[in-house]
Design a protein around this motif. Structure first.
Motif, PDB file in Angstrom:
ATOM      1  N   GLY A 286      -8.102  54.662  28.780  1.00  0.00           N
ATOM      2  CA  GLY A 286      -9.497  54.438  28.435  1.00  0.00           C
ATOM      3  C   GLY A 286      -9.643  53.800  27.072  1.00  0.00           C
ATOM      4  O   GLY A 286      -8.661  53.547  26.370  1.00  0.00           O
ATOM      5  N   GLY A 287     -10.897  53.535  26.689  1.00  0.00           N
ATOM      6  CA  GLY A 287     -11.188  52.898  25.419  1.00  0.00           C
ATOM      7  C   GLY A 287     -11.619  53.917  24.380  1.00  0.00           C
ATOM      8  O   GLY A 287     -12.398  54.819  24.670  1.00  0.00           O
ATOM      9  N   VAL A 288     -11.103  53.769  23.176  1.00  0.00           N
ATOM     10  CA  VAL A 288     -11.434  54.654  22.065  1.00  0.00           C
ATOM     11  C   VAL A 288     -12.185  53.838  21.017  1.00  0.00           C
ATOM     12  O   VAL A 288     -11.674  52.825  20.530  1.00  0.00           O
ATOM     13  N   ASP A 289     -13.393  54.270  20.693  1.00  0.00           N
ATOM     14  CA  ASP A 289     -14.201  53.575  19.691  1.00  0.00           C
ATOM     15  C   ASP A 289     -13.942  54.174  18.315  1.00  0.00           C
ATOM     16  O   ASP A 289     -14.154  55.371  18.097  1.00  0.00           O
ATOM     17  N   ILE A 290     -13.473  53.326  17.405  1.00  0.00           N
ATOM     18  CA  ILE A 290     -13.027  53.756  16.083  1.00  0.00           C
ATOM     19  C   ILE A 290     -13.789  53.004  14.995  1.00  0.00           C
ATOM     20  O   ILE A 290     -14.063  51.812  15.131  1.00  0.00           O
ATOM     21  N   LEU A 291     -14.101  53.702  13.920  1.00  0.00           N
ATOM     22  CA  LEU A 291     -14.598  53.070  12.706  1.00  0.00           C
ATOM     23  C   LEU A 291     -13.564  53.254  11.605  1.00  0.00           C
ATOM     24  O   LEU A 291     -13.082  54.375  11.379  1.00  0.00           O
ATOM     25  N   THR A 292     -13.212  52.178  10.950  1.00  0.00           N
ATOM     26  CA  THR A 292     -12.264  52.248   9.837  1.00  0.00           C
ATOM     27  C   THR A 292     -12.486  51.039   8.934  1.00  0.00           C
ATOM     28  O   THR A 292     -12.953  49.992   9.383  1.00  0.00           O
ATOM     29  N   GLU A 293     -12.148  51.199   7.676  1.00  0.00           N
ATOM     30  CA  GLU A 293     -12.311  50.088   6.739  1.00  0.00           C
ATOM     31  C   GLU A 293     -11.190  49.071   6.853  1.00  0.00           C
ATOM     32  O   GLU A 293     -11.369  47.906   6.514  1.00  0.00           O
ATOM     33  N   ASP A 294     -10.029  49.513   7.346  1.00  0.00           N
ATOM     34  CA  ASP A 294      -8.897  48.580   7.460  1.00  0.00           C
ATOM     35  C   ASP A 294      -7.979  49.046   8.578  1.00  0.00           C
ATOM     36  O   ASP A 294      -7.206  49.991   8.407  1.00  0.00           O
ATOM     37  N   ILE A 295      -8.058  48.391   9.727  1.00  0.00           N
ATOM     38  CA  ILE A 295      -7.267  48.765  10.897  1.00  0.00           C
ATOM     39  C   ILE A 295      -5.777  48.545  10.660  1.00  0.00           C
ATOM     40  O   ILE A 295      -4.929  49.139  11.324  1.00  0.00           O
ATOM     41  N   LYS A 296      -5.434  47.726   9.675  1.00  0.00           N
ATOM     42  CA  LYS A 296      -4.031  47.392   9.402  1.00  0.00           C
ATOM     43  C   LYS A 296      -3.352  48.422   8.499  1.00  0.00           C
ATOM     44  O   LYS A 296      -2.135  48.433   8.377  1.00  0.00           O
ATOM     45  N   SER A 297      -4.151  49.277   7.859  1.00  0.00           N
ATOM     46  CA  SER A 297      -3.612  50.178   6.842  1.00  0.00           C
ATOM     47  C   SER A 297      -3.463  51.610   7.348  1.00  0.00           C
ATOM     48  O   SER A 297      -4.376  52.164   7.961  1.00  0.00           O
TER      49      SER A 297
END
Length: 385
Positions: A286-297
């Motif tokens: 399934g899909g997970v909805d995420i909030l983050t300032e930097d997906i790479k970190s």
């Protein structure tokens, strides 16, 4: 069960429309690998091998007690948060209100949370009834009136609005197979064209995308309010390089941009998304909805907003920009691992005729339709000189 001679076609997408949720691409991949495909009403389909059958509704599992339970949990944002909290998955602080919803109480809870807050319908999808980044009491009152008195919502959530970029991370089993940044509908000024003309240009781009062509930027009251609050109108000419966001919510269905970032997501964010899926009993993809300032970190704070077990696959297969992620292949790999050995490169432009069986089901001529097996590929021969 109705079995008929629906002919397969080669490289004829007209016979294979991008159906709601792009679920049909899951069925297509199964058919190409030699699995039996049975199409039913209400967007259900059954995939069968010699030793098992699995039922899907759109892109989610269906037909078992576990699938029913996971569906009941994920269709309720408040209930989902309870399961996420129990498994140490970070989620926003918030409150749930049902039946006799009292504005005074909601205003008091907003003060406890601290602005900005987010108000949203508890069981709706595709961004309907979601009002993010509410910064003061007047905005909260206005959005409450829209949600409760105009949309007649009787089950709402009030949450702390978390700052950060919006991502949809798709998990299959214990693997992240796609990560997509979702950007609210926006336009980029060039110092020449009006906002209205820039929206027309943006829609021209979206019309070239097989999936996004059905989700154009429509100028509605939400966009008009956004323009008015910024001191703009549709005739305003933005400065060259000036980006203007037409909405606060980032759903592709509301005109948002979708940018593939699968190759950039950090191991920390992958682990959180996988843990979120495993937190829901019976849920395996399934899909997970995420909030983050930097997906790479790995050091960036992360918050899981919700889980969508029937997440649209089309946004990943046809992103606004970036690499296409063929999630339907990952789904078949997971549930039918023996088929990973099936060579399909030579028949990747083969489709079975989908329009006819869908029409037959819609007209209730049959309850289910069994798609004839795909023909065997002809062996490759080398022309003699």
């Amino acid at each position: 069960m109705h079995n008929t001679s629906f002919n397969f076609v080669r490289n004829d997408i007209e016979h294979y429309p991008i159906s709601p949720n792009a679920w049909a691409l899951v069925a297509l991949e199964a058919w190409r690998r030699g699995l039996q495909v049975t199409i039913g009403q209400d967007w259900k389909f059954i995939l069968s091998s010699t030793d098992k059958s699995i039922t899907f509704k759109l892109s989610r599992l269906d037909g078992t007690d576990e699938a029913k339970k996971s569906s009941q949990i994920c269709s309720n944002k408040t209930k989902t948060k309870l399961y996420l909290d129990a498994n140490n998955v970070p989620t926003p602080l918030g409150y749930n209100f049902k039946q006799e919803i009292n504005l005074t109480t909601i205003l008091q809870c907003a003060q406890k949370l601290g602005y900005p807050v987010c108000l949203k319908a508890n069981g709706w999808s595709k961004g309907k009834g979601v009002y993010p980044f509410i910064t003061n009491e007047d905005e909260l009152k206005k959005n409450f009136n829209l949600l409760v008195n105009h949309l007649n919502c009787e089950d709402i959530c009030l949450e702390k609005h978390i700052l950060g970029d919006d991502y949809r991370v798709y998990v299959v089993g214990n693997k992240v197979v796609s990560a997509l940044r979702r950007i609210p509908a926006n336009i980029l000024g060039n110092g020449k064209n009006s906002i209205n003309e820039l929206i027309i240009q943006k829609n021209s781009q979206r019309k070239k995308n097989p999936f996004l062509k059905n989700s154009l930027v429509n100028i509605d009251s939400e966009i008009q309010d956004k323009l008015n609050s910024s001191g703009y109108s549709l005739e305003t000419i933005l400065d060259n390089g000036k980006c203007f966001y037409l909405r606060n919510k980032s759903n592709a269905s509301a005109g948002g941009d979708t940018i593939d970032v699968t190759d950039s997501i950090s191991e920390k964010h992958k682990a959180i998304a996988i843990r979120a899926i495993s937190s829901i009993p019976g849920l395996q993809h399934g899909g997970v909805d995420i909030l983050t300032e930097d997906i790479k970190s790995d050091t960036s704070n992360t918050t899981v907003l919700e889980i969508n077990l029937a997440a649209e696959l089309g946004v990943n297969i046809y992103p606004f920009s970036g690499t296409a992620r063929l999630i339907y292949k990952d789904i078949i790999d997971f549930y039918f691992p023996d088929t990973t050995k099936v060579e399909t490169n030579s028949i990747n432009n083969w489709y079975f005729n989908l329009k006819t069986p869908l029409g037959t089901l819609k007209n209730k001529i049959a309850k289910t339709i069994e798609i004839p097996p795909r023909p065997a590929p002809q062996p490759h021969t080398t022309a003699k000189s």
